[in-house]
Structure formats: structure tokens, C-alpha cells
Design a protein around this motif. Structure first.
Motif, PDB file in Angstrom:
ATOM      1  N   MET A  58     -12.056  -8.449  -6.554  1.00 40.17           N
ATOM      2  CA  MET A  58     -12.066  -9.210  -5.324  1.00 40.17           C
ATOM      3  C   MET A  58     -12.625 -10.651  -5.911  1.00 40.17           C
ATOM      4  O   MET A  58     -12.230 -11.583  -5.521  1.00 40.17           O
ATOM      5  CB  MET A  58     -12.838  -8.749  -4.074  1.00 40.17           C
ATOM      6  CG  MET A  58     -12.131  -7.727  -3.308  1.00 40.17           C
ATOM      7  SD  MET A  58     -10.536  -8.372  -2.521  1.00 40.17           S
ATOM      8  CE  MET A  58     -10.928  -9.331  -1.318  1.00 40.17           C
ATOM      9  N   TRP A  73     -14.395  -2.538  -6.594  1.00 38.49           N
ATOM     10  CA  TRP A  73     -13.563  -3.456  -5.547  1.00 38.49           C
ATOM     11  C   TRP A  73     -14.372  -4.742  -5.409  1.00 38.49           C
ATOM     12  O   TRP A  73     -13.398  -5.696  -5.652  1.00 38.49           O
ATOM     13  CB  TRP A  73     -14.004  -2.716  -4.192  1.00 38.49           C
ATOM     14  CG  TRP A  73     -13.535  -3.678  -2.935  1.00 38.49           C
ATOM     15  CD1 TRP A  73     -12.415  -3.951  -2.522  1.00 38.49           C
ATOM     16  CD2 TRP A  73     -14.407  -4.608  -2.224  1.00 38.49           C
ATOM     17  NE1 TRP A  73     -12.328  -4.858  -1.520  1.00 38.49           N
ATOM     18  CE2 TRP A  73     -13.502  -4.994  -1.286  1.00 38.49           C
ATOM     19  CE3 TRP A  73     -15.827  -4.729  -2.454  1.00 38.49           C
ATOM     20  CZ2 TRP A  73     -14.245  -5.998  -0.330  1.00 38.49           C
ATOM     21  CZ3 TRP A  73     -16.262  -5.616  -1.379  1.00 38.49           C
ATOM     22  CH2 TRP A  73     -15.682  -6.354  -0.459  1.00 38.49           C
ATOM     23  N   HIS A 105      -4.507  -2.025  -6.527  1.00 40.21           N
ATOM     24  CA  HIS A 105      -3.364  -3.125  -6.510  1.00 40.21           C
ATOM     25  C   HIS A 105      -3.916  -4.517  -6.905  1.00 40.21           C
ATOM     26  O   HIS A 105      -3.210  -5.373  -7.467  1.00 40.21           O
ATOM     27  CB  HIS A 105      -2.847  -3.273  -5.232  1.00 40.21           C
ATOM     28  CG  HIS A 105      -2.135  -2.232  -4.590  1.00 40.21           C
ATOM     29  ND1 HIS A 105      -2.759  -1.350  -3.625  1.00 40.21           N
ATOM     30  CD2 HIS A 105      -0.818  -1.584  -4.725  1.00 40.21           C
ATOM     31  CE1 HIS A 105      -1.915  -0.263  -3.496  1.00 40.21           C
ATOM     32  NE2 HIS A 105      -0.547  -0.426  -4.072  1.00 40.21           N
ATOM     33  N   LEU A 106      -5.248  -4.643  -7.253  1.00 38.21           N
ATOM     34  CA  LEU A 106      -5.913  -5.996  -7.099  1.00 38.21           C
ATOM     35  C   LEU A 106      -5.441  -6.696  -8.344  1.00 38.21           C
ATOM     36  O   LEU A 106      -5.445  -7.838  -8.755  1.00 38.21           O
ATOM     37  CB  LEU A 106      -7.268  -5.962  -6.763  1.00 38.21           C
ATOM     38  CG  LEU A 106      -7.431  -5.881  -5.264  1.00 38.21           C
ATOM     39  CD1 LEU A 106      -8.969  -5.744  -5.027  1.00 38.21           C
ATOM     40  CD2 LEU A 106      -6.972  -6.901  -4.434  1.00 38.21           C
ATOM     41  N   ILE A 111      -5.343 -11.914   1.343  1.00 39.22           N
ATOM     42  CA  ILE A 111      -5.436 -10.466   1.250  1.00 39.22           C
ATOM     43  C   ILE A 111      -5.764 -10.009   2.515  1.00 39.22           C
ATOM     44  O   ILE A 111      -7.085 -10.364   3.044  1.00 39.22           O
ATOM     45  CB  ILE A 111      -6.524 -10.353   0.176  1.00 39.22           C
ATOM     46  CG1 ILE A 111      -6.257 -10.920  -1.188  1.00 39.22           C
ATOM     47  CG2 ILE A 111      -6.864  -8.826   0.122  1.00 39.22           C
ATOM     48  CD1 ILE A 111      -7.482 -10.948  -2.346  1.00 39.22           C
ATOM     49  N   CYS A 124      -8.324 -14.869   2.238  1.00 42.11           N
ATOM     50  CA  CYS A 124      -8.888 -13.225   2.538  1.00 42.11           C
ATOM     51  C   CYS A 124      -8.988 -13.229   4.173  1.00 42.11           C
ATOM     52  O   CYS A 124      -9.463 -13.935   4.848  1.00 42.11           O
ATOM     53  CB  CYS A 124     -10.011 -12.733   1.940  1.00 42.11           C
ATOM     54  SG  CYS A 124     -10.197 -11.145   2.217  1.00 42.11           S
ATOM     55  N   GLN A 162       0.787  -1.312  -0.097  1.00 41.34           N
ATOM     56  CA  GLN A 162      -0.104  -0.036  -0.185  1.00 41.34           C
ATOM     57  C   GLN A 162       0.912   1.393  -0.123  1.00 41.34           C
ATOM     58  O   GLN A 162       0.556   2.219  -0.368  1.00 41.34           O
ATOM     59  CB  GLN A 162      -0.627  -0.043   1.122  1.00 41.34           C
ATOM     60  CG  GLN A 162      -0.348   0.262   2.488  1.00 41.34           C
ATOM     61  CD  GLN A 162      -0.990   0.447   3.781  1.00 41.34           C
ATOM     62  OE1 GLN A 162      -2.170   0.109   3.502  1.00 41.34           O
ATOM     63  NE2 GLN A 162      -0.548   0.820   4.993  1.00 41.34           N
ATOM     64  N   ALA A 214      -8.527  -6.294   1.404  1.00 34.99           N
ATOM     65  CA  ALA A 214      -8.009  -4.918   0.384  1.00 34.99           C
ATOM     66  C   ALA A 214      -8.546  -3.815   0.689  1.00 34.99           C
ATOM     67  O   ALA A 214      -8.700  -2.808  -0.153  1.00 34.99           O
ATOM     68  CB  ALA A 214      -8.642  -5.440  -1.287  1.00 34.99           C
ATOM     69  N   THR A 224      -7.862  -1.288  -3.688  1.00 34.85           N
ATOM     70  CA  THR A 224      -8.489  -1.928  -4.972  1.00 34.85           C
ATOM     71  C   THR A 224      -7.607  -1.788  -6.077  1.00 34.85           C
ATOM     72  O   THR A 224      -7.421  -2.607  -7.095  1.00 34.85           O
ATOM     73  CB  THR A 224      -9.764  -1.265  -5.152  1.00 34.85           C
ATOM     74  OG1 THR A 224     -10.641  -1.463  -4.078  1.00 34.85           O
ATOM     75  CG2 THR A 224     -10.265  -1.610  -6.520  1.00 34.85           C
ATOM     76  N   VAL A 255      -3.171  -4.209   0.434  1.00 31.91           N
ATOM     77  CA  VAL A 255      -3.136  -3.731  -0.651  1.00 31.91           C
ATOM     78  C   VAL A 255      -4.683  -2.910  -0.739  1.00 31.91           C
ATOM     79  O   VAL A 255      -5.396  -3.065   0.185  1.00 31.91           O
ATOM     80  CB  VAL A 255      -3.524  -4.735  -1.973  1.00 31.91           C
ATOM     81  CG1 VAL A 255      -2.075  -5.443  -2.115  1.00 31.91           C
ATOM     82  CG2 VAL A 255      -4.715  -5.845  -1.447  1.00 31.91           C
TER      83      VAL A 255
END
Length: 277
Positions: A180, A176, A142-143, A160, A191, A107, A164, A140, A138
Motif C-alpha cells: 500500500m 500489505w 493484486h496490489l 482502492i 483509498c 477480487q 485493499a 494484497t 482487491v
């Protein structure tokens, strides 16, 4: 039984600790295992302690603390994954029985695509060889890059962090949720149901997180979702007990077998914690 899949310890000004800063008054002090016991109460049987500083010194201190602390079942540390010495460092850390994985602080990096860099391969190869995992801190944005890595490396176990960090404060659910969903389609991706309260605005009711939590529960379910307190960071928005109780109240977590999985068994399995219990 409660296993906390995500919490932190730090000593202000020691072990390269530069965050939290003084403006975050609620958490700008030292936090250790006794503080965690007091915050969590008797339900907590163990926790995964996660690095909070991008520093070898912080990771070494956490492992030293964990050595004789039964509450700490595992440590997720930091490693400079691009360093030529990263494979050697990871192999050395893997010799510690409570070292369970690494968390690059994605991040904070200027390059959103950093995690997809091909020159990370030597470090990732060693993570896989030692059955260590990757925590992904992270947002969104970065996803898609995390998806690229996860697609390319199905042998790497990924979790995650904090769902996230969804854009709850902006009420921006759709992008988002779609990103995901793509990651959740990969079976090695897990997650954490954690860190949601601090992504909401102060003027939002605690219930504002519900659609995001419910989406995570639907996507990852009792096989790949684990609860974490994100303590003491959670103190910026609530407290340990408030978040634990709110999470336990979600309708889709009411079945005893589901609750047992999300609040204990998934973390135990993902982080290989059985030896500590």
C-alpha cells in the motif's frame, strides 16, 4: 456533513443479483434508499452507490434508481472492460450525470494480474477521456499489478476499495502495508477507509482494525482518503452507526478540517459530486 463514499443497493433475484447468498442471512434481503436513510440517520447528505454484481443489468438499474433519488450523488458501475464494445458502453454510461466510474470485481477473477493487461487500454482511454475513475476491489496479492497499471497510467484516477481488504484476520500487516505504501506514493491513487470490520475474525475485538486504519490515514491523509460505510455488507460485522462512530474516533481524524475532508470533501472531489449537492 457526511458523504458516504461506498454503499450498495440490491434486489435479491433481480437485475442479475446472485449475491448475497442465503447463508448470509444478515444481508440476504432487498436494500434500497429508504433503508440507507434509516441506517445512516440525518447526518448523511449523500452517497456513492457502488455496483455489487458483475452485470450491465445491475449498473443500468442503479442508474435508473439514482435518476430521481437525491441521496445518490454518484454511481460506480460495472463494465466488461475487455469487451470490444467496452469503449462504446463507457461512453454511453458517461452521458448519465450520476455515472462516476467503473469497478471491475478484481477480487473474484482467476488472474491476479488481470488489471495490468495491456489489452485493457482502449477501455481505460475512454475512462480517462470522460474523466471517469476506477474503483479497485482487491486484496494484497493484486496490489503489485495495480501498481503496474497506476505507474503506466498516471492519467487514470484510481481509488482502492476497503483499504485493499487487509489481512486483519491473519494478523499479516507488513506485506500489505509495504504494498500500500508503494501505491500511496502515486498522487492519483486514493483509498477508501471502508470494509475493514468484515476482514477481521468474529473473535477479534473491533480495535483489531486500528493499526490498519491508522496506516491508511498516515499513507493517504486528508487529501486522498475517503470514508465509506460498505453498507449493507457492514451488517455482517456491525452496523452503519457503529462503524461510522468507530471511524470518527480515530485520533488522527479528530481535527475538524481532517474530519471534514475524510468524511465528505475527498469523496466529493474525487467523484465530482458538487452538482448533486
Amino acid at each position: 456533513m457526511l458523504i458516504d463514499a461506498h454503499q450498495h443497493f440490491w434486489r435479491i433475484g433481480q437485475n442479475d443479483c446472485v449475491w448475497p447468498t442465503p447463508d448470509l442471512a444478515a444481508i440476504h434481503r432487498d436494500f434500497g434508499p429508504e433503508d440507507l436513510r434509516a441506517a445512516a440517520g440525518p447526518d448523511l447528505v449523500g452517497a456513492v452507490t457502488v455496483q455489487s454484481q458483475p452485470s450491465d443489468a445491475d449498473t443500468d438499474w442503479l442508474l435508473q434508481l439514482a435518476q430521481d433519488e437525491p441521496l445518490v450523488l454518484g454511481v460506480v458501475g460495472w463494465v466488461d472492460l475487455l469487451s470490444p464494445r467496452a469503449p462504446e458502453r463507457i461512453a454511453a454510461l458517461a452521458a448519465h450525470p450520476k455515472f462516476k466510474g467503473v469497478r471491475p470485481m478484481l477480487q473474484n477473477l482467476p488472474d491476479d494480474a488481470w488489471i495490468a493487461r495491456p489489452d485493457l487500454a482502449p477501455a481505460i482511454d475512454v475512462l480517462v477521456a470522460h474523466d471517469l475513475s476506477l474503483d479497485a476491489l482487491v486484496f494484497t496479492r493484486h496490489l503489485p499489478h495495480l501498481l503496474s497499471l497506476a505507474t503506466r497510467r498516471p492519467d487514470l484516477r484510481i481509488v482502492i476499495d476497503h483499504g485493499a481488504k487487509p489481512p486483519i484476520a491473519q494478523d499479516a500487516f507488513d506485506d500489505w502495508a509495504e504494498a500500500m505504501s508503494r501505491l500511496a506514493a502515486l498522487p492519483q491513487v486514493h483509498c477508501k477507509l471502508s470494509g475493514l470490520l468484515t476482514e477481521a475474525r468474529p473473535d477479534q475485538a473491533p480495535e483489531a482494525i486500528a493499526p490498519y486504519a491508522e496506516k491508511l490515514i498516515a499513507l493517504f491523509g486528508p487529501d486522498r482518503l475517503m470514508w465509506g460505510s460498505d453498507w449493507p455488507v457492514v451488517n455482517l460485522a456491525a452496523n452503519y452507526a457503529d462503524w461510522r462512530d468507530q471511524a470518527r474516533g480515530f485520533a488522527d481524524l479528530q481535527a475538524p478540517a481532517v474530519a471534514q475532508a475524510v468524511f465528505a470533501d475527498v469523496a466529493r472531489r474525487f467523484y465530482r459530486l458538487d452538482a448533486g449537492l
